[in-house]
Design an enzyme around this catalytic site. Structure first.
Site, PDB file in Angstrom:
ATOM      1  N   ASP A 145      55.149  44.370  54.708  1.00 52.10           N
ATOM      2  CA  ASP A 145      54.075  43.632  55.866  1.00 52.10           C
ATOM      3  C   ASP A 145      53.762  42.207  54.970  1.00 52.10           C
ATOM      4  O   ASP A 145      53.234  41.150  55.851  1.00 52.10           O
ATOM      5  CB  ASP A 145      53.452  44.706  56.369  1.00 52.10           C
ATOM      6  CG  ASP A 145      52.325  44.043  57.579  1.00 52.10           C
ATOM      7  OD1 ASP A 145      52.842  43.541  58.071  1.00 52.10           O
ATOM      8  OD2 ASP A 145      50.998  44.066  57.465  1.00 52.10           O
TER       9      ASP A 145
ATOM     10  N   SER B 219      49.078  40.451  63.463  1.00 56.41           N
ATOM     11  CA  SER B 219      50.422  41.181  63.110  1.00 56.41           C
ATOM     12  C   SER B 219      50.225  42.023  64.764  1.00 56.41           C
ATOM     13  O   SER B 219      49.720  42.792  64.757  1.00 56.41           O
ATOM     14  CB  SER B 219      50.501  41.864  62.870  1.00 56.41           C
ATOM     15  OG  SER B 219      51.008  41.044  60.967  1.00 56.41           O
TER      16      SER B 219
ATOM     17  N   GLN C 137      59.184  42.024  62.915  1.00 56.71           N
ATOM     18  CA  GLN C 137      58.061  41.509  63.438  1.00 56.71           C
ATOM     19  C   GLN C 137      57.198  41.050  64.348  1.00 56.71           C
ATOM     20  O   GLN C 137      58.083  40.032  64.509  1.00 56.71           O
ATOM     21  CB  GLN C 137      56.558  41.876  62.217  1.00 56.71           C
ATOM     22  CG  GLN C 137      55.680  41.483  62.703  1.00 56.71           C
ATOM     23  CD  GLN C 137      54.208  40.867  60.995  1.00 56.71           C
ATOM     24  OE1 GLN C 137      54.045  40.593  61.040  1.00 56.71           O
ATOM     25  NE2 GLN C 137      54.349  42.567  59.854  1.00 56.71           N
TER      26      GLN C 137
END
Length: 278
Positions: free
Chosen positions: A193, A217, A267
């Site tokens: 991440d 996110s 993502q």
């Protein structure tokens, strides 16, 4: 000083319930913490199989100073695959949900994309040196050796018009047990991440941490392709092929020096800028 291994070591709280601690490093909960802790919590309910994928949704901002309660739901145990759903709570509010798949592993097709070109990690600057004023010296990120391959420093601004691509090397700074695949997967998920949405806004001369940028996110996916060791150098290449309607999308590949790609990531994030309210 908070250890990353302490953060990832979720504590059982009854049947298929686990508690994950937070370091208080930053006010908003780092998404990688939810990813890594979910890997460990779900794996505690599976035997004889290794994780092959994780698909998660960030439902609400989490508080980075408080623990997260995880509920693991055993959705399926088949002959070759096991599926688990993990729900993360703070104060009975759902902040995260993820579906994870575990596989026995089978003989079959075998190939991997070669590692993309990059300078050697020893030739690149330390990520923590560039982020010291933002992250501080007591965070669990100090357990990671991260060598930044993108524009420097990562906490500042980038030249406008850059390619929507970013990369960095990473490894855990101490040797980890070779036979603990769950721990290696949890560390990789945690790092996956890091700066993932930066390629979306590099063409605009900004980073995730640049003043006036609010990036959130929305979801995150990781596919684990083959075995790897996070205490050896891994290269994380990140690329954003599209941004539209306030949302930016990024894909990534994580490669080992001696075996090519070991994991893939994706993502989507929401971007709002100065004077805009979420």
């Amino acid at each position: 000083m908070t250890s990353l291994l302490d953060i990832l070591s979720v504590e059982p709280q009854g049947h298929d319930m686990f508690l994950g601690s937070s370091s208080g490093m930053i006010q908003h909960l780092f998404g990688g913490q939810l990813l890594g802790q979910s890997v460990v919590a779900a794996a505690r309910t599976v035997e004889g199989r290794e994780i092959n994928s994780l698909h998660g949704y960030f439902l609400h901002d989490g508080d980075g100073r408080r623990p997260v309660q995880y509920e693991v739901q055993r959705t399926r145990d088949g002959r070759s695959f096991s599926s688990r759903r993990v729900v993360g709570y703070q104060d009975d509010h759902k902040i995260w949900t993820a579906d994870l798949s575990f596989h026995t592993g089978e003989a079959g097709i075998e190939r991997a994309e070669e590692q993309p070109p990059s300078l050697a990690p020893e030739e690149l600057p330390s990520f923590m040196d560039g982020m010291r004023s933002t992250v501080g010296t007591g965070s669990e990120w100090n357990d990671l050796d991260i060598r930044w391959g993108g524009p420097w420093p990562p906490a500042g601004r980038a030249p406008a018009g850059m390619s929507p691509r970013n990369s960095f090397w990473f490894r855990f700074s101490k040797e980890l047990p070779d036979d603990d695949a769950v721990l290696h997967a949890a560390v990789l998920a945690y790092v996956s991440d890091l700066s993932f949405l930066t390629p979306v806004i590099l063409p605009d001369g900004a980073f995730m941490w640049s003043p006036g940028v609010r990036a959130t996110s929305l979801d995150h996916a990781v596919w684990f392709h083959r075995s790897f060791s996070v205490d050896e150098w891994l290269l994380y290449d990140q690329y954003s092929p599209v941004a539209s309607r306030g949302r930016g999308f990024a894909i990534g590949g994580i490669s080992a020096i001696d075996r090519g790609r070991v994991a893939s990531t994706a993502q989507e994030g929401l971007f709002r800028f100065k004077n805009e309210v979420r």
